[in-house]
Design an enzyme around this catalytic site. Structure first.
Site, PDB file in Angstrom:
ATOM      1  N   ASN A  22     -25.656  36.877  20.427  1.00 48.90           N
ATOM      2  CA  ASN A  22     -25.755  37.675  19.185  1.00 48.90           C
ATOM      3  C   ASN A  22     -24.562  37.414  18.275  1.00 48.90           C
ATOM      4  O   ASN A  22     -24.702  37.354  17.060  1.00 48.90           O
ATOM      5  CB  ASN A  22     -25.855  39.170  19.508  1.00 48.90           C
ATOM      6  CG  ASN A  22     -27.278  39.595  19.819  1.00 48.90           C
ATOM      7  OD1 ASN A  22     -28.134  39.592  18.936  1.00 48.90           O
ATOM      8  ND2 ASN A  22     -27.541  39.923  21.071  1.00 48.90           N
ATOM      9  N   MET A  95     -19.485  45.914  26.741  1.00 47.78           N
ATOM     10  CA  MET A  95     -19.844  46.724  27.903  1.00 47.78           C
ATOM     11  C   MET A  95     -18.899  47.898  28.179  1.00 47.78           C
ATOM     12  O   MET A  95     -18.906  48.454  29.278  1.00 47.78           O
ATOM     13  CB  MET A  95     -19.943  45.833  29.153  1.00 47.78           C
ATOM     14  CG  MET A  95     -20.963  44.718  29.018  1.00 47.78           C
ATOM     15  SD  MET A  95     -22.621  45.321  28.604  1.00 47.78           S
ATOM     16  CE  MET A  95     -23.114  45.959  30.206  1.00 47.78           C
ATOM     17  N   LEU A  98     -16.970  53.414  24.108  1.00 47.05           N
ATOM     18  CA  LEU A  98     -15.829  53.815  23.275  1.00 47.05           C
ATOM     19  C   LEU A  98     -15.769  55.345  23.160  1.00 47.05           C
ATOM     20  O   LEU A  98     -16.803  56.024  23.193  1.00 47.05           O
ATOM     21  CB  LEU A  98     -15.960  53.174  21.890  1.00 47.05           C
ATOM     22  CG  LEU A  98     -15.865  51.637  21.925  1.00 47.05           C
ATOM     23  CD1 LEU A  98     -16.438  51.020  20.648  1.00 47.05           C
ATOM     24  CD2 LEU A  98     -14.430  51.171  22.152  1.00 47.05           C
ATOM     25  N   ASN A 112     -24.664  48.944  16.729  1.00 45.37           N
ATOM     26  CA  ASN A 112     -24.843  48.316  18.046  1.00 45.37           C
ATOM     27  C   ASN A 112     -26.262  47.793  18.157  1.00 45.37           C
ATOM     28  O   ASN A 112     -27.175  48.315  17.516  1.00 45.37           O
ATOM     29  CB  ASN A 112     -24.599  49.369  19.141  1.00 45.37           C
ATOM     30  CG  ASN A 112     -24.784  48.799  20.541  1.00 45.37           C
ATOM     31  OD1 ASN A 112     -24.338  47.690  20.838  1.00 45.37           O
ATOM     32  ND2 ASN A 112     -25.452  49.540  21.410  1.00 45.37           N
ATOM     33  N   HIS A 114     -29.227  47.166  20.997  1.00 39.80           N
ATOM     34  CA  HIS A 114     -29.582  47.603  22.353  1.00 39.80           C
ATOM     35  C   HIS A 114     -30.949  47.007  22.718  1.00 39.80           C
ATOM     36  O   HIS A 114     -31.882  47.042  21.912  1.00 39.80           O
ATOM     37  CB  HIS A 114     -29.644  49.143  22.393  1.00 39.80           C
ATOM     38  CG  HIS A 114     -29.929  49.668  23.756  1.00 39.80           C
ATOM     39  ND1 HIS A 114     -28.969  49.707  24.751  1.00 39.80           N
ATOM     40  CD2 HIS A 114     -31.067  50.143  24.307  1.00 39.80           C
ATOM     41  CE1 HIS A 114     -29.509  50.198  25.857  1.00 39.80           C
ATOM     42  NE2 HIS A 114     -30.781  50.478  25.602  1.00 39.80           N
ATOM     43  N   ASP A 150     -26.020  55.222  23.070  1.00 41.40           N
ATOM     44  CA  ASP A 150     -27.296  54.675  22.592  1.00 41.40           C
ATOM     45  C   ASP A 150     -28.179  55.719  21.893  1.00 41.40           C
ATOM     46  O   ASP A 150     -29.413  55.665  21.995  1.00 41.40           O
ATOM     47  CB  ASP A 150     -28.079  54.036  23.752  1.00 41.40           C
ATOM     48  CG  ASP A 150     -27.308  52.884  24.385  1.00 41.40           C
ATOM     49  OD1 ASP A 150     -26.552  52.207  23.665  1.00 41.40           O
ATOM     50  OD2 ASP A 150     -27.464  52.660  25.600  1.00 41.40           O
TER      51      ASP A 150
HETATM   52  C1  GRF Z   1     -28.100  41.833  24.414  1.00 41.49           C
HETATM   53  O1  GRF Z   1     -29.309  41.952  25.087  1.00 41.49           O
HETATM   54  C2  GRF Z   1     -27.756  43.122  23.700  1.00 41.49           C
HETATM   55  O2  GRF Z   1     -28.867  43.797  23.243  1.00 41.49           O
HETATM   56  C3  GRF Z   1     -27.073  43.911  24.776  1.00 41.49           C
HETATM   57  O3  GRF Z   1     -26.325  42.967  25.516  1.00 41.49           O
HETATM   58  C4  GRF Z   1     -26.920  41.670  25.368  1.00 41.49           C
HETATM   59  C5  GRF Z   1     -25.869  40.751  24.839  1.00 41.49           C
HETATM   60  O4  GRF Z   1     -26.293  39.423  24.786  1.00 41.49           O
HETATM   61  N1  GRF Z   1     -26.325  44.990  24.223  1.00 41.49           N
HETATM   62  P1  GRF Z   1     -25.385  38.321  24.078  1.00 41.49           P
HETATM   63  O5  GRF Z   1     -24.008  38.412  24.746  1.00 41.49           O
HETATM   64  O6  GRF Z   1     -25.331  38.630  22.633  1.00 41.49           O
HETATM   65  O7  GRF Z   1     -26.047  37.007  24.383  1.00 41.49           O
END
Ligand code: GRF
Length: 192
Positions: A22, A95, A98, A112, A114, A150
């Protein structure tokens, strides 16, 4: 001559803990003309995060913070964000949870992604849960970050179908593809 594009973009930090697909996708988006954000900083709690390689590849500043004592870590992160004049935060596979105090400082300026159709399946192992429950659809959500995990206001969602052949790995891949479309779209929606 300095290019004009990008000058007025919102200075953004992306927080990661792992692969960073991402992050890579957001960096690419940030370089397009239509992007309201520039990615100026990558923050991680994990010095082994694969995604940190994109800092070098795209010449973006990175900073790793030890979250062993999260109160101290957060204080240092906030100081650094201030120093770098960061105005917006995208969490992308970060991960660590906060604290209220941290979130307050970026109220309405931290989002964020999710991997579920929130409010379904907050927290971890979303794909396993969707398959176990024989859901017909999975998906992803971009939302504002609030003190409750979330649970902040939803900005946008994308759905994917779950077939009988899917397992959590194949589903994760399908959802991730959608995530890469959704995150930029959500940013455009709120910042344009
Ligand atoms: C994604 O599935 C996101 O939705 C979740 O953690 C994953 C991160 O993937 N929060 P990447 O590190 O962006 O490949």
């Amino acid at each position: 001559m300095k290019k004009l594009t990008g000058l007025k973009k919102i200075k953004t930090a992306v927080f990661i803990s792992g692969t960073g697909s991402n992050l890579k996708n957001l960096i690419k988006f940030s370089k397009t003309r239509k992007s309201p954000i520039s990615i100026n900083l990558i923050i991680s709690n994990n010095y082994k995060a694969k995604g940190l390689r994109y800092a070098k590849q795209f010449k973006i500043k990175k900073k790793i913070f030890n979250f062993h004592i999260s109160k101290i870590a957060e204080k240092n992160v906030l100081l650094f964000l201030e120093k770098e004049k960061i105005n917006f935060i995208c969490l992308a596979g970060f991960m660590k949870i906060l604290s209220k105090n941290f979130i307050k400082k970026f109220n309405g300026k931290m989002i964020n992604i999710h991997p579920s159709l929130l409010p379904k399946y907050k927290g971890l192992n979303t794909h396993e849960k969707a398959i176990k429950n024989k859901d017909k659809f999975a998906g992803c959500t971009v939302h504002y970050v609030t003190a409750k995990l979330d649970s902040g206001k939803i900005i946008m969602q994308k759905k994917v179908g779950i077939t009988t052949e899917d397992n959590s790995n194949s589903l994760a891949k399908k959802v991730l593809k959608k995530e890469h479309k959704l995150y930029p779209a959500a940013i455009l929606k709120i910042l344009n």
